[in-house]
Write a protein that holds these residues in place. Structure first.
Motif, PDB file in Angstrom:
ATOM      1  N   ALA A  80       0.707  -1.250   0.290  1.00 35.51           N
ATOM      2  CA  ALA A  80      -0.038  -0.355  -0.120  1.00 35.51           C
ATOM      3  C   ALA A  80       1.092   1.349  -0.070  1.00 35.51           C
ATOM      4  O   ALA A  80       0.752   2.243  -0.718  1.00 35.51           O
ATOM      5  CB  ALA A  80      -0.843  -0.030   1.195  1.00 35.51           C
ATOM      6  N   MET A  81       1.952   1.020   0.589  1.00 34.92           N
ATOM      7  CA  MET A  81       2.730   2.241   0.655  1.00 34.92           C
ATOM      8  C   MET A  81       3.561   2.720  -0.496  1.00 34.92           C
ATOM      9  O   MET A  81       3.786   3.727  -0.808  1.00 34.92           O
ATOM     10  CB  MET A  81       4.004   2.145   1.713  1.00 34.92           C
ATOM     11  CG  MET A  81       4.793   3.152   2.119  1.00 34.92           C
ATOM     12  SD  MET A  81       4.483   4.878   2.736  1.00 34.92           S
ATOM     13  CE  MET A  81       5.311   4.064   4.342  1.00 34.92           C
ATOM     14  N   LEU A  82       3.850   1.321  -1.456  1.00 30.98           N
ATOM     15  CA  LEU A  82       4.597   1.234  -2.440  1.00 30.98           C
ATOM     16  C   LEU A  82       3.591   2.525  -3.799  1.00 30.98           C
ATOM     17  O   LEU A  82       3.900   3.295  -4.872  1.00 30.98           O
ATOM     18  CB  LEU A  82       4.818   0.544  -3.185  1.00 30.98           C
ATOM     19  CG  LEU A  82       6.705  -0.325  -2.603  1.00 30.98           C
ATOM     20  CD1 LEU A  82       7.155  -1.143  -2.562  1.00 30.98           C
ATOM     21  CD2 LEU A  82       7.589   0.907  -2.366  1.00 30.98           C
ATOM     22  N   PRO A  86       2.947   7.984   0.920  1.00 30.45           N
ATOM     23  CA  PRO A  86       2.797   8.114   2.414  1.00 30.45           C
ATOM     24  C   PRO A  86       1.315   8.992   2.779  1.00 30.45           C
ATOM     25  O   PRO A  86       1.475   9.889   3.566  1.00 30.45           O
ATOM     26  CB  PRO A  86       4.067   8.158   2.923  1.00 30.45           C
ATOM     27  CG  PRO A  86       4.280   9.548   1.762  1.00 30.45           C
ATOM     28  CD  PRO A  86       3.811   8.828   0.913  1.00 30.45           C
ATOM     29  N   SER A  87       0.720   8.209   3.121  1.00 31.78           N
ATOM     30  CA  SER A  87      -1.012   9.007   3.056  1.00 31.78           C
ATOM     31  C   SER A  87      -0.801   8.809   4.880  1.00 31.78           C
ATOM     32  O   SER A  87      -0.400   7.713   4.964  1.00 31.78           O
ATOM     33  CB  SER A  87      -2.253   8.141   3.360  1.00 31.78           C
ATOM     34  OG  SER A  87      -2.598   6.920   3.176  1.00 31.78           O
ATOM     35  N   GLU A  88      -1.887   9.570   5.835  1.00 34.95           N
ATOM     36  CA  GLU A  88      -1.935   9.548   6.800  1.00 34.95           C
ATOM     37  C   GLU A  88      -2.185   7.934   7.045  1.00 34.95           C
ATOM     38  O   GLU A  88      -1.917   7.287   8.273  1.00 34.95           O
ATOM     39  CB  GLU A  88      -2.669  10.873   7.349  1.00 34.95           C
ATOM     40  CG  GLU A  88      -2.796  10.422   8.619  1.00 34.95           C
ATOM     41  CD  GLU A  88      -3.811  11.453   9.250  1.00 34.95           C
ATOM     42  OE1 GLU A  88      -4.239  11.671  10.501  1.00 34.95           O
ATOM     43  OE2 GLU A  88      -3.702  12.406   8.252  1.00 34.95           O
ATOM     44  N   GLU A  89      -3.252   7.901   6.719  1.00 35.73           N
ATOM     45  CA  GLU A  89      -4.261   6.191   7.021  1.00 35.73           C
ATOM     46  C   GLU A  89      -2.710   4.763   6.861  1.00 35.73           C
ATOM     47  O   GLU A  89      -2.163   3.926   7.814  1.00 35.73           O
ATOM     48  CB  GLU A  89      -4.599   5.694   6.481  1.00 35.73           C
ATOM     49  CG  GLU A  89      -5.625   4.987   6.231  1.00 35.73           C
ATOM     50  CD  GLU A  89      -6.905   4.599   5.521  1.00 35.73           C
ATOM     51  OE1 GLU A  89      -7.417   2.815   5.979  1.00 35.73           O
ATOM     52  OE2 GLU A  89      -7.109   4.820   4.379  1.00 35.73           O
ATOM     53  N   VAL A  90      -1.753   5.157   5.982  1.00 30.83           N
ATOM     54  CA  VAL A  90      -1.041   4.329   5.517  1.00 30.83           C
ATOM     55  C   VAL A  90       0.165   3.895   6.811  1.00 30.83           C
ATOM     56  O   VAL A  90       0.606   2.949   7.426  1.00 30.83           O
ATOM     57  CB  VAL A  90      -0.098   3.633   4.273  1.00 30.83           C
ATOM     58  CG1 VAL A  90       0.641   3.314   3.972  1.00 30.83           C
ATOM     59  CG2 VAL A  90      -1.591   3.740   3.314  1.00 30.83           C
ATOM     60  N   ILE A  91       0.886   5.285   6.985  1.00 30.28           N
ATOM     61  CA  ILE A  91       1.955   5.928   7.716  1.00 30.28           C
ATOM     62  C   ILE A  91       1.543   5.465   9.282  1.00 30.28           C
ATOM     63  O   ILE A  91       1.668   4.513  10.232  1.00 30.28           O
ATOM     64  CB  ILE A  91       2.394   7.079   8.151  1.00 30.28           C
ATOM     65  CG1 ILE A  91       3.131   7.875   6.853  1.00 30.28           C
ATOM     66  CG2 ILE A  91       3.209   7.213   9.029  1.00 30.28           C
ATOM     67  CD1 ILE A  91       4.293   6.608   6.254  1.00 30.28           C
TER      68      ILE A  91
END
Length: 657
Positions: A80-82, A86-91
């Motif tokens: 998902a990160m790739l 780097p959305s807030e949800e993914v972070i």
């Protein structure tokens, strides 16, 4: 909270680095104002706390995952990160996984404050955290998030012991998350370094990685990214295969104030030896001529500026002394330059303060850390003159092949972040030089540090007698004591006084810096007395026994203020860590170096027998330190200007660095 920007990765550039932009003052002012408004909105306390709470609420679910399900979750989050960036949800998902992995492998879980620190660093800022608040663990959050985004991450600290220790300690956490980790040692071969730097996360020292980058630049020459990329098609062995680093994508600098500011004036130089030929005789003769000059009559010393000026009488005396010498001594400029260097060697550089003599070699002592810099030397013959002064074998003169400053090097990272306990005093400089902004992280536990009323003594003798008296009184209670000194000489003088009183103690200075971690780690044990210079074990936890906690914790005794208020705060921070109790006591003298050099005599006299905690005393000391800090800032600014000049000059000639 908005998403963070992607970090450039090596797949997009053969040697990823920050693109350098040059804006006019109007555009730069607009950009600075815009960024300030965005930071205030994006990093408000409410939004940061909200982010941390989102991570914490996932604890129950993550703790129930089987090892197989946990591994599958890490793969999904990484994908998902790739894919989405780097959305807030993914972070928040990444941070939750790192937190759970830390618990499963290390028995530790990140506090909410550490989660905030991780977000601050991932966004390219400096997290100022109280000493003992777990900065090393906090860095794992930002490092894993960057690694999941495809950016090789460098965690940079001040010495190899700390880098190796943290890499080994955190390895199980990274392994569980599917992230590779390595440590770069100065003794590694090219192939070993290439392998180490190819890891997702690499622990290394500031000196090592800056030199490795400088060597890479020498390999690349003036070639740009396009040229390096094209070489894959027409060269049997493209230069990319000789490079150690994949680029400068993301760095987290531990002890950021020390690395980015205190070390900023030290150039990193790759050089080769030159034959000494007649220079050795010239250096010796310069010392002889300097010895024939009389202070105040022929030359004057400005200790505040670390400068020596020749007076007219001194120049005339030199002309008289060198009339029959011939050769280079006929040239007035060369003659005076050599003798001024000799006067500096004789008057401004003191054994066991600015340098040590170890095994017949002159070794520089870093004034900020108290550590030996064994591989560094002073330029323009100064080092050789000090060797002659001390009766040491002369080292060869060296020719500079390539050089870079830390200021120039760290500005090349596509994203730069840092962590330290002391950044408040230099936050404007970090912003101006590196475009790095400081965010203060509140401590997870209440700081239980008590400042006792200290004493301002009339002279050095009175100070050390009072220090000895106070050590004996506190030692009688069983509380451990850490005594901070500014120089090797002062630490060894105090050690001799303690031996004379039959008081067992540990001594830590530049002569014993290889034992630093072990000595400092034991400093919190019942009845221990530790005497240390400025190094004082930054990065090493001082564990207290339950008995010591009940007695009031570690007692830190400061025997002299440093030129920088940050170094004082670092020493204060050796006690009262992680919610433990502790106390600080300051015993100083009006003829201490900082006051003697930077405070008028009439003001110093007014301090005699005053309590160091009085408002007047604090104001005078702070003003003296501010004078020095301003002077040191100007020196660093001059280095930056010099960097810019060399960059322009070398660019014009087609050379690198």
């Amino acid at each position: 909270m908005s998403s963070a920007q992607r970090i450039p990765v090596p797949g997009l550039q053969p040697y990823a680095m920050r693109e350098q932009h040059s804006f006019g003052w109007l555009q730069s002012s607009y950009n600075a104002l815009r960024d300030k408004v965005q930071r205030k909105k994006q990093f408000s306390s409410a939004r940061l706390n909200s982010m941390a709470q989102r991570v914490l609420v996932d604890e129950a679910e993550l703790s129930q995952l089987s090892p197989e399900d946990f591994t599958e979750r890490t793969l999904l989050v990484r994908q998902a990160m790739l894919k989405h960036g780097p959305s807030e949800e993914v972070i928040c998902q990444v941070f939750g996984l790192v937190r759970e992995a830390a618990w499963r492998t290390l028995g530790m879980r990140h506090y909410a404050e550490q989660l905030i620190g991780g977000w601050i660093m991932f966004n390219g800022m400096v997290a100022e955290m109280e000493t003992g608040q777990g900065k090393s663990l906090t860095a794992t959050l930002a490092a894993v998030a960057a690694a999941y985004s495809g950016a090789p991450t460098h965690i940079i600290t001040v010495n190899e012991y700390l880098a190796s220790r943290d890499a080994d300690f955190m390895a199980p956490l990274y392994e569980l998350l599917g992230v590779s980790v390595s440590f770069v040692d100065s003794d590694m071969s090219l192939e070993e370094k290439q392998q180490a730097y190819s890891a997702d996360i690499t622990y290394c020292t500031n000196k090592q990685i800056a030199f490795d980058h400088l060597r890479d630049r020498m390999v690349m020459g003036s070639s740009g990214q396009a040229h390096l990329r094209l070489e894959n098609f027409y060269r049997r062995e493209p230069r990319r295969t000789q490079l150690m680093l994949p680029g400068l994508c993301f760095a987290i600098v531990d002890e950021a104030d020390s690395v980015l500011v205190d070390e900023a004036v030290t150039p990193l130089i790759i050089s080769r030896n030159l034959p000494m030929t007649e220079k050795a005789d010239a250096y010796q003769l310069a010392l002889t001529l300097a010895g024939n000059l009389v202070i105040d009559e022929h030359y004057s010393i400005h200790p505040q500026l670390e400068l020596i000026d020749l007076k007219v009488a001194g120049k005339d005396r030199l002309t008289e002394l060198s009339q029959r010498l011939g050769g280079i001594w006929i040239d007035e400029m060369i003659r005076e330059d050599l003798v001024l260097n000799a006067l500096r060697a004789l008057n401004l550089y003191n054994r066991d303060v600015e340098y040590l003599v170890v095994d017949g070699k002159v070794q520089i002592v870093d004034e900020f850390t108290g550590r030996v810099m064994a591989d560094r030397s002073w330029e323009k013959g100064l080092h050789q003159m000090i060797e002659l002064k001390e009766g040491c074998e002369l080292t060869p003169d060296r020719e500079v092949i390539a050089r870079i400053s830390y200021q120039r090097f760290f500005k090349r990272y596509a994203r730069l972040a840092g962590m330290t306990g002391t950044a408040k005093e230099i936050q404007r400089e970090l912003a101006a030089v590196y475009d790095l902004h400081v965010h203060r992280i509140p401590p997870a536990q209440t700081v239980r540090r008590t400042f006792l009323n200290g004493k301002m003594c009339a002279d050095q003798d009175a100070k050390w007698l009072l220090v000895l008296e106070r050590i004996k009184a506190i030692h009688a209670t069983g509380r451990p004591i850490l005594v901070g000194t500014r120089s090797v000489e002062a630490s060894e003088s105090l050690s001799a006084l303690l031996r004379g009183e039959g008081l067992e103690h540990q001594l830590l200075n530049a002569r014993q810096d290889f034992e630093e971690a072990e000595v400092v780690a034991a400093a919190g044990q019942f009845g221990h007395i530790t005497v240390a210079t400025n190094m004082a074990g930054r990065g090493t936890d001082i564990k207290l026994s339950e008995q010591v906690v009940e007695l009031g914790g570690l007692h830190v005794m400061v025997t002299e203020r440093h030129e920088s208020r940050r170094i004082d705060r670092q020493l204060f921070g050796r006690c009262a860590r992680q919610g433990d109790p502790g106390s600080v006591e300051i015993i100083e003298a009006v003829d201490d170096e900082v006051l003697r050099r930077n405070c008028p005599g009439f003001l110093r006299k007014s301090l005699v027998n005053a309590a160091d905690s009085s408002a007047t005393t604090r104001l005078i000391i702070t003003l003296a330190q501010l004078v020095v800090e301003r002077r040191q800032y100007n020196a660093r600014r001059n280095v930056m200007k010099s960097d810019d000049y060399f960059a322009t000059a070398l660019s014009f000639t087609g050379q690198m660095e």
